[in-house]
Design an enzyme around this catalytic site. Structure first.
Site, PDB file in Angstrom:
ATOM      1  N   GLY A 153     -15.085 -32.570  18.730  1.00 12.29           N
ATOM      2  CA  GLY A 153     -15.620 -32.414  20.038  1.00 12.29           C
ATOM      3  C   GLY A 153     -16.643 -31.741  20.270  1.00 12.29           C
ATOM      4  O   GLY A 153     -17.411 -30.959  19.273  1.00 12.29           O
ATOM      5  N   CYS A 154     -17.634 -31.618  21.370  1.00  9.32           N
ATOM      6  CA  CYS A 154     -18.877 -31.160  21.537  1.00  9.32           C
ATOM      7  C   CYS A 154     -18.806 -29.881  21.625  1.00  9.32           C
ATOM      8  O   CYS A 154     -19.503 -29.179  20.855  1.00  9.32           O
ATOM      9  CB  CYS A 154     -19.486 -31.744  22.904  1.00  9.32           C
ATOM     10  N   PHE A 155     -17.972 -29.181  22.370  1.00 10.82           N
ATOM     11  CA  PHE A 155     -17.934 -27.686  22.398  1.00 10.82           C
ATOM     12  C   PHE A 155     -17.541 -27.050  20.914  1.00 10.82           C
ATOM     13  O   PHE A 155     -18.313 -26.221  20.579  1.00 10.82           O
ATOM     14  CB  PHE A 155     -17.068 -27.202  23.427  1.00 10.82           C
ATOM     15  N   THR A 157     -18.097 -28.166  18.145  1.00 12.99           N
ATOM     16  CA  THR A 157     -19.252 -28.212  17.249  1.00 12.99           C
ATOM     17  C   THR A 157     -20.112 -27.237  17.399  1.00 12.99           C
ATOM     18  O   THR A 157     -20.562 -26.456  16.518  1.00 12.99           O
ATOM     19  CB  THR A 157     -19.927 -29.517  17.218  1.00 12.99           C
ATOM     20  N   ALA A 158     -20.609 -27.054  18.538  1.00 15.96           N
ATOM     21  CA  ALA A 158     -21.546 -26.215  18.962  1.00 15.96           C
ATOM     22  C   ALA A 158     -21.248 -24.666  18.672  1.00 15.96           C
ATOM     23  O   ALA A 158     -21.756 -23.875  18.029  1.00 15.96           O
ATOM     24  CB  ALA A 158     -22.273 -26.000  20.279  1.00 15.96           C
TER      25      ALA A 158
END
Length: 351
Positions: A153-155, A157-158
């Site tokens: 997921g995007c969150f 990953t960051a």
């Protein structure tokens, strides 16, 4: 290293993740998109939905038909809503296709955890076990040669790229981690939703899914691998009035108050030494979302506060690239034994 040319199909091609995959794959030297698939728009021209791709993507969209797509493609990207891939991925795998799933359906290996956080029925356990979690910079070795990858997921990953080296080294207390994340509106997808209307988002900043965001267990899964024991975190997301980008600002107690910002920066540079898409900022400088816009980079800055004994870590990505389509292509490169930067070596768009 093999450089075989492969054909790709994109399911969910009318969403933001799907159209971003098409944009990026146009620049990939080893991949041709041979099928754009949409259950809602099959039979219509793709350029009718996305006029900016006129004369770039020709032809009509295919329906979701694994046998048809198997005749046209070697790998399928599932850029579908949560709950859909759980049904589709097994059908494509059994048809002989490699699968990269951009949804959350195969990230969590415990069906009960998925159902609790996503409020949907989980995929079959055999396929949950088969899917490799494709966080490229952390677990890329596990992706090599796989036929089924679950894209992070995007969150997560960051966030986990920003925290992992410090947690793994034991330099921060995992139980003290607090994560404050902000995202642009494209993270909500293309569907109509009151909360993403212009007049609701513009000149506004709001928290959402407080203590119940579905990416929480994924973040904790990765950090638990780093710590070697279960980790729980406080994770709060905010919607900001911009199109693309995620900034995760993370706070944690340091385990040795003699360690400096310079020590942590050296740790991070060594950990990510050969990872081309991770950029560690110099001391005293911190990344902004605009500085990774449209790119596959994750930029990280940090600062140790000797006064409080805490570290602040700031990590930014483009949610549609490194947080979705770009990392999916990076995973494809690893699956195929190619250089992981293939087709992704472009600079961020600025301003």
């Amino acid at each position: 290293m093999t450089h075989a040319h492969i054909r790709a199909a994109i399911v969910g091609s009318t969403g933001y993740g799907g159209v971003e995959l098409i944009r990026l794959l146009e620049a990939h030297p080893n991949v041709t998109v041979t099928s754009v698939v949409s259950s809602s728009s099959a039979g219509s021209y793709y350029s009718e939905t996305f006029p900016h791709l006129t004369e770039i993507v020709a032809g009509v969209m295919d329906d979701v038909d694994p046998a048809l797509i198997r005749g046209k493609a070697d790998v399928v990207f599932l850029a579908t809503p949560h709950g859909v891939s759980a049904q589709l991925a097994p059908r494509f795998l059994e048809a002989g296709l490699k699968v990269i799933d951009l949804s959350g359906d195969f990230r969590l290996k415990d069906p009960a955890a998925y159902e609790a956080w996503y409020k949907k029925g989980a995929a079959d356990q055999a396929y949950l076990d088969r899917a490799v979690f494709g966080m490229c910079e952390l677990f890329g070795d596990e992706v090599a040669g796989a036929d089924f990858v679950s894209n992070p997921g995007c969150f997560p990953t960051a966030t986990t790229l920003g925290l992992y080296p410090a947690v793994k080294a034991g330099w921060i207390d995992p139980n003290s981690i607090i994560i404050d994340s902000k995202t642009g509106v494209s993270g909500a997808g293309r569907g109509l939703n009151l909360s993403s209307h212009f007049s609701e988002v513009n000149e506004n900043l709001k928290a959402y899914k407080v203590n119940q965001h579905q990416h929480t267990p994924e973040i904790e899964m990765v950090l638990s691998r780093a710590a070697g024991r279960p980790v729980t975190t406080t994770f709060t997301t905010h919607l900001v009035p911009m199109t693309r980008g995620i900034m995760s600002t993370m706070y944690a107690a340091v385990t040795d108050r003699d360690r400096t910002t310079g020590d942590f920066l050296q740790l991070y540079r060594e950990f990510y030494q050969d990872r081309r898409f991770i950029r560690i900022r110099q001391a005293g400088t911190y990344p902004a979302t605009k500085e990774v816009y449209g790119s596959n980079y994750c930029d990280i800055g940090l600062n140790v506060d000797a006064r409080t004994g805490r570290i602040t870590i700031i990590s930014v990505i483009d949610n549609l690239v490194k947080g979705a389509a770009g990392q999916a292509i990076q995973n494809l490169n690893l699956m195929m034994g190619w250089d992981e930067t293939l087709g992704l070596g472009f600079a961020p768009v600025y301003p």
